[in-house]
Design a protein around this motif. Sequence first.
Motif, PDB file in Angstrom:
ATOM      1  N   CYS A  15       8.492 -17.133   1.451  1.00 22.70           N
ATOM      2  CA  CYS A  15       8.009 -16.542   2.688  1.00 22.70           C
ATOM      3  C   CYS A  15       6.503 -16.347   2.581  1.00 22.70           C
ATOM      4  CB  CYS A  15       8.693 -15.189   2.925  1.00 22.70           C
ATOM      5  SG  CYS A  15       8.109 -14.298   4.393  1.00 22.70           S
ATOM      6  N   GLU A  16       5.763 -16.837   3.553  1.00 25.78           N
ATOM      7  CA  GLU A  16       4.310 -16.666   3.553  1.00 25.78           C
ATOM      8  C   GLU A  16       3.956 -15.181   3.507  1.00 25.78           C
ATOM      9  OE1 GLU A  16       2.381 -18.606   6.823  1.00 25.78           O
ATOM     10  OE2 GLU A  16       3.647 -20.386   6.636  1.00 25.78           O
ATOM     11  N   GLY A  17       3.192 -14.802   2.516  1.00 28.18           N
ATOM     12  CA  GLY A  17       2.738 -13.421   2.438  1.00 28.18           C
ATOM     13  C   GLY A  17       3.768 -12.435   1.950  1.00 28.18           C
ATOM     14  N   MET A  18       5.016 -12.861   1.891  1.00 24.15           N
ATOM     15  CA  MET A  18       6.119 -12.002   1.442  1.00 24.15           C
ATOM     16  C   MET A  18       6.109 -10.677   2.226  1.00 24.15           C
ATOM     17  SD  MET A  18       5.839 -12.997  -2.612  1.00 24.15           S
ATOM     18  CE  MET A  18       7.353 -12.164  -3.079  1.00 24.15           C
ATOM     19  N   TRP A  19       6.457  -9.579   1.587  1.00 26.58           N
ATOM     20  CA  TRP A  19       6.596  -8.312   2.318  1.00 26.58           C
ATOM     21  C   TRP A  19       5.250  -7.768   2.772  1.00 26.58           C
ATOM     22  CZ3 TRP A  19      11.020  -6.799   4.278  1.00 26.58           C
ATOM     23  CH2 TRP A  19      12.210  -7.254   3.694  1.00 26.58           C
ATOM     24  N   SER A  20       4.243  -7.866   1.937  1.00 22.47           N
ATOM     25  CA  SER A  20       2.931  -7.354   2.343  1.00 22.47           C
ATOM     26  C   SER A  20       2.389  -8.144   3.534  1.00 22.47           C
ATOM     27  CB  SER A  20       1.948  -7.411   1.170  1.00 22.47           C
ATOM     28  OG  SER A  20       1.856  -8.718   0.646  1.00 22.47           O
ATOM     29  N   GLY A  21       2.615  -9.456   3.517  1.00 23.69           N
ATOM     30  CA  GLY A  21       2.192 -10.282   4.637  1.00 23.69           C
ATOM     31  C   GLY A  21       2.930  -9.922   5.919  1.00 23.69           C
ATOM     32  N   THR A  22       4.205  -9.580   5.773  1.00 21.63           N
ATOM     33  CA  THR A  22       4.996  -9.178   6.944  1.00 21.63           C
ATOM     34  C   THR A  22       4.443  -7.905   7.560  1.00 21.63           C
ATOM     35  OG1 THR A  22       7.002 -10.201   6.039  1.00 21.63           O
ATOM     36  CG2 THR A  22       7.300  -8.512   7.716  1.00 21.63           C
ATOM     37  N   LEU A  23       4.213  -6.900   6.731  1.00 21.91           N
ATOM     38  CA  LEU A  23       3.668  -5.643   7.247  1.00 21.91           C
ATOM     39  C   LEU A  23       2.289  -5.851   7.852  1.00 21.91           C
ATOM     40  CD1 LEU A  23       6.057  -4.531   5.508  1.00 21.91           C
ATOM     41  CD2 LEU A  23       4.625  -2.550   5.037  1.00 21.91           C
ATOM     42  N   HIS A  24       1.492  -6.702   7.225  1.00 23.22           N
ATOM     43  CA  HIS A  24       0.150  -6.971   7.727  1.00 23.22           C
ATOM     44  C   HIS A  24       0.194  -7.712   9.063  1.00 23.22           C
ATOM     45  CE1 HIS A  24      -3.839  -9.047   7.772  1.00 23.22           C
ATOM     46  NE2 HIS A  24      -4.221  -7.812   7.467  1.00 23.22           N
ATOM     47  N   SER A  25       1.129  -8.655   9.207  1.00 24.10           N
ATOM     48  CA  SER A  25       1.255  -9.401  10.464  1.00 24.10           C
ATOM     49  C   SER A  25       1.526  -8.473  11.642  1.00 24.10           C
ATOM     50  CB  SER A  25       2.377 -10.439  10.361  1.00 24.10           C
ATOM     51  OG  SER A  25       2.045 -11.459   9.461  1.00 24.10           O
ATOM     52  N   ILE A  26       2.349  -7.462  11.399  1.00 27.20           N
ATOM     53  CA  ILE A  26       2.660  -6.507  12.469  1.00 27.20           C
ATOM     54  C   ILE A  26       1.410  -5.740  12.891  1.00 27.20           C
ATOM     55  CG2 ILE A  26       3.950  -4.386  13.000  1.00 27.20           C
ATOM     56  CD1 ILE A  26       6.208  -5.604  11.212  1.00 27.20           C
ATOM     57  N   LEU A  27       0.592  -5.368  11.923  1.00 28.84           N
ATOM     58  CA  LEU A  27      -0.674  -4.697  12.260  1.00 28.84           C
ATOM     59  C   LEU A  27      -1.561  -5.616  13.092  1.00 28.84           C
ATOM     60  CD1 LEU A  27      -1.561  -2.949   8.874  1.00 28.84           C
ATOM     61  CD2 LEU A  27      -0.459  -1.950  10.887  1.00 28.84           C
ATOM     62  N   GLU A  28      -1.647  -6.866  12.697  1.00 26.04           N
ATOM     63  CA  GLU A  28      -2.454  -7.826  13.452  1.00 26.04           C
ATOM     64  C   GLU A  28      -1.911  -8.011  14.863  1.00 26.04           C
ATOM     65  OE1 GLU A  28      -2.562 -11.334  10.945  1.00 26.04           O
ATOM     66  OE2 GLU A  28      -4.650 -10.849  10.436  1.00 26.04           O
ATOM     67  N   ASN A  29      -0.578  -8.030  14.985  1.00 22.77           N
ATOM     68  CA  ASN A  29       0.032  -8.172  16.304  1.00 22.77           C
ATOM     69  C   ASN A  29      -0.351  -7.025  17.241  1.00 22.77           C
ATOM     70  OD1 ASN A  29       1.324 -10.476  15.397  1.00 22.77           O
ATOM     71  ND2 ASN A  29       3.284  -9.469  15.019  1.00 22.77           N
ATOM     72  N   HIS A  30      -0.682  -5.888  16.651  1.00 19.79           N
ATOM     73  CA  HIS A  30      -1.072  -4.719  17.438  1.00 19.79           C
ATOM     74  C   HIS A  30      -2.589  -4.526  17.468  1.00 19.79           C
ATOM     75  CE1 HIS A  30       2.963  -3.118  18.266  1.00 19.79           C
ATOM     76  NE2 HIS A  30       3.286  -3.584  17.072  1.00 19.79           N
ATOM     77  N   GLY A  31      -3.309  -5.555  17.061  1.00 16.62           N
ATOM     78  CA  GLY A  31      -4.754  -5.529  17.162  1.00 16.62           C
ATOM     79  C   GLY A  31      -5.465  -4.694  16.110  1.00 16.62           C
ATOM     80  N   ILE A  32      -4.780  -4.375  15.029  1.00 15.03           N
ATOM     81  CA  ILE A  32      -5.387  -3.574  13.960  1.00 15.03           C
ATOM     82  C   ILE A  32      -5.961  -4.525  12.917  1.00 15.03           C
ATOM     83  CG2 ILE A  32      -4.945  -1.871  12.153  1.00 15.03           C
ATOM     84  CD1 ILE A  32      -2.675  -0.810  13.966  1.00 15.03           C
ATOM     85  N   GLN A  33      -7.283  -4.536  12.791  1.00 12.25           N
ATOM     86  CA  GLN A  33      -7.961  -5.514  11.952  1.00 12.25           C
ATOM     87  C   GLN A  33      -8.590  -4.915  10.691  1.00 12.25           C
ATOM     88  OE1 GLN A  33      -7.829  -8.735  12.744  1.00 12.25           O
ATOM     89  NE2 GLN A  33      -6.826  -8.429  14.728  1.00 12.25           N
ATOM     90  N   ASN A  34      -8.647  -3.607  10.600  1.00 17.10           N
ATOM     91  CA  ASN A  34      -9.397  -2.979   9.500  1.00 17.10           C
ATOM     92  C   ASN A  34      -8.562  -2.747   8.232  1.00 17.10           C
ATOM     93  OD1 ASN A  34      -7.922  -0.980  10.964  1.00 17.10           O
ATOM     94  ND2 ASN A  34      -9.083   0.622   9.934  1.00 17.10           N
ATOM     95  N   ILE A  35      -7.275  -3.118   8.272  1.00 14.29           N
ATOM     96  CA  ILE A  35      -6.411  -2.973   7.100  1.00 14.29           C
ATOM     97  C   ILE A  35      -6.059  -4.360   6.584  1.00 14.29           C
ATOM     98  CG2 ILE A  35      -4.189  -2.126   6.247  1.00 14.29           C
ATOM     99  CD1 ILE A  35      -4.318   0.026   8.440  1.00 14.29           C
ATOM    100  N   LYS A  36      -6.316  -4.600   5.301  1.00 18.03           N
ATOM    101  CA  LYS A  36      -6.084  -5.899   4.697  1.00 18.03           C
ATOM    102  C   LYS A  36      -4.756  -5.918   3.941  1.00 18.03           C
ATOM    103  CE  LYS A  36     -11.056  -6.562   3.965  1.00 18.03           C
ATOM    104  NZ  LYS A  36     -12.122  -6.778   2.945  1.00 18.03           N
ATOM    105  N   ILE A  37      -4.280  -7.130   3.677  1.00 13.61           N
ATOM    106  CA  ILE A  37      -3.060  -7.278   2.874  1.00 13.61           C
ATOM    107  C   ILE A  37      -3.224  -6.576   1.533  1.00 13.61           C
ATOM    108  CG2 ILE A  37      -1.622  -8.919   1.599  1.00 13.61           C
ATOM    109  CD1 ILE A  37      -1.882 -10.874   3.846  1.00 13.61           C
ATOM    110  N   GLU A  38      -4.412  -6.689   0.954  1.00 16.46           N
ATOM    111  CA  GLU A  38      -4.672  -6.081  -0.352  1.00 16.46           C
ATOM    112  C   GLU A  38      -4.552  -4.562  -0.309  1.00 16.46           C
ATOM    113  OE1 GLU A  38      -6.315 -10.074  -0.151  1.00 16.46           O
ATOM    114  OE2 GLU A  38      -6.613  -8.326   1.137  1.00 16.46           O
ATOM    115  N   ASP A  39      -4.745  -3.990   0.860  1.00 16.16           N
ATOM    116  CA  ASP A  39      -4.589  -2.537   1.001  1.00 16.16           C
ATOM    117  C   ASP A  39      -3.116  -2.132   0.957  1.00 16.16           C
ATOM    118  OD1 ASP A  39      -7.362  -2.233   1.358  1.00 16.16           O
ATOM    119  OD2 ASP A  39      -7.189  -2.615   3.509  1.00 16.16           O
TER     120      ASP A  39
END
Length: 232
Positions: A15-39
């Motif tokens: 899975c691309e990004g695995m679990w961290s990528g999944t959580l990050h994608s949801i943030l991006e879907n809601h326009g949140i750009q200041n939190i990175k996968i590494e966070d």
Amino acid sequence: MKYLLWDFENTLGYCEGMWSGTLHSILENHGIQNIKIEDIQPFLKIGFTWHSPDTSHSIFLNGKTWWEYMNEYFAEVYEKVGIGKNDATRFALQVQNEYKNISKWHIYNDVIDTLSYTLNNDYKNLILSNHIPEINEVIENLGITDYFSGIYSSGKIGYEKPNIRFYDYVINDLNIEKKECIMIGDSYDADIAGALRAGIKAILVRKPNAKNYSFYCKDVQGIIELVKNMQI
């Protein structure tokens, strides 16, 4: 009959990004750009059921379903990276569908040919995975269900590899002999050591062979010769 017991994630597919990528994608879907996968990644190193394989789900989940427990967990992760409580809860409820988003899932290039060979040479393929309860949906959407005689997920069994109860559940459910089986996976601890403790032969694939395990190949195509030589 001969049975090949396949791990799924990072063995057959990924899975691309695995679990961290999944959580990050949801943030991006809601326009949140200041939190990175590494966070997000540091907060996902503990807390999943497979991080506590000695504990049964009945105890670990404390009466909740797998997703009820994980939704609370993901909400806590979102809060830890700075999302407000209400949004954290709302975003967490979206993780289940986002993780199953088939556009993020891929099969390794060597998998189909290998599975076709094993089927044509009197082996039965089964999936044994530490995974979400509805792993069958992911397998079906990837179009590879027909290569497998059975699909077993820890999310349904209630135990995680390398817990011997996971392996015993599958063996008893199929009413087969351990000597007829070979476990194939990328995790030495979960797939190899776990299977060996359960009395099942095992092959390590993909990950670097840091322990110099005897039955190893860098890809799943290489298992064909190994399986022939292991005399099941």
